[in-house]
Design a protein around this motif. Structure first.
Motif, short mmCIF file in Angstrom:
data_model
loop_
_atom_site.label_atom_id
_atom_site.label_comp_id
_atom_site.label_asym_id
_atom_site.label_seq_id
_atom_site.Cartn_x
_atom_site.Cartn_y
_atom_site.Cartn_z
N ASP A 16 38.47 51.64 44.77
CA ASP A 16 39.44 50.95 43.94
C ASP A 16 40.32 49.97 44.71
O ASP A 16 41.20 49.34 44.13
CB ASP A 16 40.34 51.96 43.22
N GLN A 17 40.01 49.82 46.00
CA GLN A 17 40.83 48.95 46.85
C GLN A 17 40.94 47.52 46.31
O GLN A 17 41.94 46.85 46.49
CB GLN A 17 40.15 48.95 48.21
N LYS A 18 39.86 47.06 45.65
CA LYS A 18 39.85 45.68 45.16
C LYS A 18 40.06 45.61 43.65
O LYS A 18 40.02 44.53 43.07
CB LYS A 18 38.52 45.00 45.51
N LYS A 19 40.19 46.74 43.01
CA LYS A 19 40.33 46.74 41.55
C LYS A 19 41.67 46.11 41.17
O LYS A 19 42.70 46.41 41.76
CB LYS A 19 40.25 48.17 41.02
N LEU A 20 41.62 45.25 40.15
CA LEU A 20 42.84 44.51 39.79
C LEU A 20 43.58 45.21 38.66
O LEU A 20 43.00 46.04 37.94
CB LEU A 20 42.45 43.08 39.43
N PRO A 21 44.85 44.88 38.50
CA PRO A 21 45.65 45.57 37.48
C PRO A 21 45.06 45.41 36.08
O PRO A 21 44.43 44.39 35.78
CB PRO A 21 47.01 44.89 37.58
N GLU A 22 45.29 46.40 35.26
CA GLU A 22 44.89 46.39 33.84
C GLU A 22 45.35 45.09 33.19
O GLU A 22 46.47 44.64 33.45
CB GLU A 22 45.59 47.58 33.17
N LEU A 62 43.32 38.64 33.73
CA LEU A 62 42.51 37.66 32.98
C LEU A 62 41.42 37.07 33.87
O LEU A 62 41.72 36.57 34.97
CB LEU A 62 43.41 36.55 32.43
N TRP A 63 40.19 37.13 33.38
CA TRP A 63 39.03 36.62 34.14
C TRP A 63 38.37 35.50 33.35
O TRP A 63 38.09 35.66 32.16
CB TRP A 63 37.98 37.71 34.29
N ASP A 98 29.07 36.18 27.71
CA ASP A 98 28.08 37.09 28.32
C ASP A 98 28.53 37.54 29.71
O ASP A 98 28.21 38.63 30.17
CB ASP A 98 26.72 36.40 28.47
N MET A 99 29.27 36.67 30.39
CA MET A 99 29.77 37.06 31.73
C MET A 99 31.01 37.94 31.62
O MET A 99 31.50 38.44 32.62
CB MET A 99 30.10 35.81 32.55
N GLY A 100 31.56 38.04 30.42
CA GLY A 100 32.74 38.90 30.24
C GLY A 100 34.06 38.15 30.30
O GLY A 100 35.12 38.78 30.38
N PHE A 101 34.02 36.81 30.25
CA PHE A 101 35.29 36.06 30.30
C PHE A 101 36.22 36.53 29.18
O PHE A 101 35.81 36.62 28.02
CB PHE A 101 35.06 34.56 30.08
N LYS A 111 29.45 38.57 36.52
CA LYS A 111 29.53 39.50 35.38
C LYS A 111 29.86 40.93 35.86
O LYS A 111 30.68 41.63 35.27
CB LYS A 111 28.17 39.46 34.67
N LYS A 112 29.22 41.31 36.95
CA LYS A 112 29.45 42.66 37.49
C LYS A 112 30.89 42.78 38.02
O LYS A 112 31.56 43.79 37.80
CB LYS A 112 28.45 42.90 38.64
N ILE A 113 31.36 41.74 38.68
CA ILE A 113 32.73 41.79 39.22
C ILE A 113 33.73 41.92 38.06
O ILE A 113 34.67 42.72 38.12
CB ILE A 113 33.04 40.51 40.05
N ILE A 114 33.50 41.14 37.00
CA ILE A 114 34.44 41.20 35.86
C ILE A 114 34.36 42.57 35.20
O ILE A 114 35.38 43.18 34.87
CB ILE A 114 34.14 40.08 34.84
N ALA A 115 33.13 43.08 35.01
CA ALA A 115 32.96 44.37 34.32
C ALA A 115 33.69 45.49 35.04
O ALA A 115 34.15 46.45 34.42
CB ALA A 115 31.47 44.68 34.18
N THR A 116 33.82 45.39 36.38
CA THR A 116 34.49 46.45 37.13
C THR A 116 35.95 46.06 37.44
O THR A 116 36.60 46.71 38.26
CB THR A 116 33.76 46.73 38.46
N ASN A 117 36.41 44.98 36.83
CA ASN A 117 37.77 44.45 37.08
C ASN A 117 38.03 44.29 38.58
O ASN A 117 39.11 44.59 39.09
CB ASN A 117 38.83 45.36 36.44
#
Ligand code: BG6
Length: 492
Positions: free
Chosen positions: A2-8, A11-12, A106-109, A478-484
């Motif tokens: 979770d070191q790189k996970k961004l706050p809830e 916006l992506w 599709d990329m999760g924007f 898409k993967k980066i966005i999906a995992t925030n």
């Protein structure tokens, strides 16, 4: 993990500008923009505006608009049949918006930054009533985004204006532009305010230079700082009005940031770096803190100009119309030494950094450095609204691009951004990478300088099917966005 996970709620998304992306330049009642007379070019052959003197003589360009092309006051724009003008078609978002928005979804924007074309809403800038077809086009775009829960981040003015305002008034050099801009901004607030919370008053306002972005024939010296003052006032008035019309709204303006290093630790180099930094802080301080900083007088003196003319009430409006957040683009850093020319973005070369083929140094840590510096200074949330790698892609026979270099660039910059947020506690609302669908380069007008996660089949002269094909970076992002952001940690 979770070191790189961004706050809830982070916006992506992605960011574009109308004249580099939209096309449809003579459709839906759109008027002519300053950029419509701008040719394509390259690093060696700068793009320029095709202009003609009253005696019919075509002006030979001396430098590109980005290094402050001077346009004689009597010159008139002319379309030349042997030139290619990239803004006319761009990559035709005008007719592809449904397809492009679906790709972004599709990329999760959950956010898409785009600019509204001023001359699509007010074709000459001077009409009393807006062009309905223009308003409807952006209604369609915003409604299409809403289908995918994607919110807009609207740039009101991305380095452009209706050509008539440039020719008739010398663009932002004339105080009247404030009223034209406000009429335009009010129209947008009333039309889209129910669907748009985040707004940017101007793009890269600290780069106020050249005829295309400012409409000023000689956007240097006194005229540059006068134009900037009118833009500060216009921005502050728009923020105040926007808050009244849309109480939930949040405003930023966009700055071109590049971290600046002194070439050595010699005090003279260090001090030069501080002064070069102030050339940029000038813009951010005035709009972010609401007043002219004390060092402004040093800057005017350095450029041998007078303080810009200010009207009664300007100081008050600057205070009242301060920005809510600070948004910026970050692509690269710069290195300076004592005696370098001012705003010399290229500066000296940094022996510790590799460069892109366009000479832009690759420096992800510079992004973390910038974020810390801006937040320390202004103490308002940040928004990274442009970042990305312009590169030459080699598509295979199916137009698929294996762009590992772009993935590395984005991974390293996103990782540095996550560190600024998670480790340095810098609040940041979101990240919109530049040009998610390939678009035309601003500085060179080329297509081959591509930023996209989606390849567009089009060449430097506008030839191609315009077919869109996701690149390898598409699924990666898409993967980066999906995992925030959390998945960034897996790759380091
Ligand atoms: C920013 C602009 O300066 O950089 C964009 O806001 C531009 O319009 C982007 O496209 C990248 O620059 P370039 O010249 O590579 O397109």
């Amino acid at each position: 993990m979770d070191q790189k996970k961004l706050p809830e709620g982070f916006l992506w998304g992605g960011a574009t500008s109308d004249f580099q992306y939209e096309g449809g330049f003579n459709e839906g009642g759109r008027g002519i923009l300053t950029h419509d007379y701008e040719t394509n070019g390259s690093v060696k052959n700068p793009r320029h505006h095709t202009m003609q003197m009253p005696d019919g003589q075509i002006i030979e360009p001396k430098s590109s608009f980005i290094t402050a092309e001077d346009v004689p006051l009597k010159a008139k724009p002319i379309f030349l049949s042997d030139q290619y003008y990239p803004s006319h078609q761009a990559v035709d978002f005008y007719h592809h918006y449904q397809e492009d928005i679906k790709l972004m979804a599709d990329m999760g924007f959950n956010v898409f930054r785009f600019s509204i074309c001023w001359s699509r809403i007010f074709p000459t800038g001077e009409e009393d009533k807006p062009n309905l077809a223009g308003l409807e086009f952006y209604d369609d775009v915003i409604d299409e985004m809403a289908k995918y829960q994607m919110q807009p981040l609207i740039t009101i003015c991305h380095d452009e204006m209706p050509m008539q305002l440039a020719l008739k008034y010398d663009g932002w050099n004339n105080r009247r532009l404030i009223d034209y801009y406000l009429k335009y901004a009010k129209t947008l607030f009333e039309r889209y305010g129910d669907r748009c919370k985040y707004w940017l008053t101007f793009n890269e306002i600290n780069a106020v230079r050249g005829f295309g972005p400012t409409g000023v024939h000689r956007a240097q010296g006194q005229d540059r700082y006068q134009a900037a003052h009118h833009m500060f006032v216009a921005s502050a008035k728009a923020v105040k009005l926007g808050h009244q019309i849309m109480p939930h709204s949040q405003f930023g303006a966009m700055y071109a940031m590049s971290e600046i290093y002194p070439i050595t630790c010699k005090p003279a180099d260090m001090f030069w770096r501080l002064q070069e930094r102030q050339e940029n802080w000038y813009f951010i301080d005035i709009m972010g803190r609401g007043y002219y900083p004390s060092y402004a007088a040093t800057i005017w003196q350095r450029h041998q100009i007078q303080a810009p003319k200010m009207a009664v009430g300007d100081a008050e409006i600057l205070r009242e119309g301060q920005l809510d957040f600070i948004s910026f683009s970050y692509y690269r850093s710069s290195t300076v030494k004592a005696g370098d020319p001012w705003f010399n973005v290229g500066g000296s070369s940094n022996p510790y950094l590799k460069e892109t083929p366009w000479g832009w140094p690759l420096d992800p840590l510079g992004l973390r450095y910038c974020m810390n510096e801006i937040y320390d200074r202004i103490q308002k949330p940040l928004f990274v609204v442009e970042n990305g790698l312009g590169a030459i892609d080699q598509p295979d026979e199916n137009d698929y691009v294996t762009d590992d270099y772009r993935i590395s660039y984005l991974r390293d910059h996103l990782s540095a951004m996550a560190d600024a947020i998670n480790l340095d506690h810098v609040p940041c609302l979101g990240y919109t990478m530049w040009g998610p669908i390939d678009l035309v380069s601003l500085s060179t007008g080329e297509m081959k300088k591509r930023y996209g996660l989606v390849y567009v089949d089009m060449d430097d002269l506008g030839q191609g099917s315009l077919k869109r094909t996701p690149k390898k970076s598409f699924n990666w992002f898409k993967k980066i966005i999906a995992t925030n952001g959390a998945a960034l940690a897996d790759e380091i």
